[in-house]
Design an enzyme around this catalytic site. Sequence first.
Site, mmCIF file in Angstrom:
data_model
loop_
_atom_site.group_PDB
_atom_site.id
_atom_site.type_symbol
_atom_site.label_atom_id
_atom_site.label_comp_id
_atom_site.label_asym_id
_atom_site.label_seq_id
_atom_site.Cartn_x
_atom_site.Cartn_y
_atom_site.Cartn_z
ATOM 1 N N LYS A 13 -20.570 -0.935 4.138
ATOM 2 C CA LYS A 13 -19.215 -0.628 4.505
ATOM 3 C C LYS A 13 -18.203 -1.580 5.266
ATOM 4 C CE LYS A 13 -21.026 2.742 7.025
ATOM 5 N NZ LYS A 13 -22.448 2.401 7.036
ATOM 6 N N ARG A 88 -18.580 11.232 10.401
ATOM 7 C CA ARG A 88 -20.067 11.165 10.132
ATOM 8 C C ARG A 88 -20.646 12.484 10.149
ATOM 9 N NH1 ARG A 88 -20.520 5.471 11.646
ATOM 10 N NH2 ARG A 88 -22.968 4.813 11.546
ATOM 11 N N ARG A 127 -29.381 -9.140 9.327
ATOM 12 C CA ARG A 127 -27.778 -9.333 9.776
ATOM 13 C C ARG A 127 -27.770 -10.176 11.107
ATOM 14 N NH1 ARG A 127 -23.871 -4.365 9.943
ATOM 15 N NH2 ARG A 127 -25.675 -3.481 11.202
ATOM 16 N N ARG A 160 -27.540 -7.538 16.107
ATOM 17 C CA ARG A 160 -27.402 -6.263 16.998
ATOM 18 C C ARG A 160 -28.158 -5.571 17.485
ATOM 19 N NH1 ARG A 160 -22.882 -2.889 12.756
ATOM 20 N NH2 ARG A 160 -24.269 -1.114 13.486
ATOM 21 N N ARG A 171 -32.100 5.083 12.292
ATOM 22 C CA ARG A 171 -30.754 5.274 11.830
ATOM 23 C C ARG A 171 -30.668 5.730 10.508
ATOM 24 N NH1 ARG A 171 -28.662 -0.463 12.815
ATOM 25 N NH2 ARG A 171 -26.664 0.244 11.870
#
Length: 217
Positions: A13, A88, A127, A160, A171
């Site tokens: 996203k 969400r 990431r 992160r 998640r």
Amino acid sequence: MDIVLMGPPGAGKGTQAARLQEKTGLVHLSTGDLLRRHVADRTELGNQAYGCMSRGELVPDELVTTMALDQVFSPPYTSGVLFDGFPRTRAQAVALEEALASRQRRVAAVLCLTAPDELLLQRLTGRRACGDCGAGYHLLDKPPAADGVCDACGGGLLSRDDDSEETARIRLRDHHTVGAPVEDHYVRAGLLHRVDGTGGVPEVTERLLDALPLTVP
Ligand code: AP5
């Protein structure tokens, strides 16, 4: 025009919203980025949100909704927003619709990126971002030239907190339960377009542009 970009964690996203902003003029609004800024600045909202975010849980609706809707009617968001990660929950979707309708605006389309969980997990755990300039990397798909060092500015690369494998799995699991009613809501409204989020970044951008109800120069 207001567009919602949704999909599971790691679907792309943020990556795609930046590219769509460049190509369409829609202005990217990421509730995840806004919340991370509040946490970094140690605001009251940031302190309230931090625990949920680090556990990989959603931040309560009223906090996120107030934060997002506070932005939407001020520059640079007045002529159209590309929402990333919001709404969400069904409650957030309804609050957004009501707020937009009060200003004669509406969600014109919802683009939902899809990808298998194993790929999403690989994207999340690999990431990295530069702690100084924010440039994004991925250990497999876009590695830096030197381990842990930003190519652009020499800053250190960070992951992160919520991208550890354990939290990323939470998640993803929660997305499937909490995200389903929002998708159903937009299917019933005739607004949801599912877009394959696998393959290279430019390829996914092309698919998203094809699904957007606007003409791109
Ligand atoms: P948020 O920041 O929104 O996180 P998320 O939805 O979990 O999504 P991500 O940012 O992890 O992934 P993405 O889909 O943007 O993927 P990206 O492009 O970065 O939210 C964080 C937290 O804030 C939530 O857990 C929650 O606590 C809270 N929150 C936020 N909004 C909320 C709301 N509305 N309500 C309640 N709580 C809220 O890509 C990931 C990686 O993959 C990158 O390394 C990228 O380079 C790579 N990649 C992307 N696309 C490709 C591709 N096509 N090929 C190869 N690599 C790719």
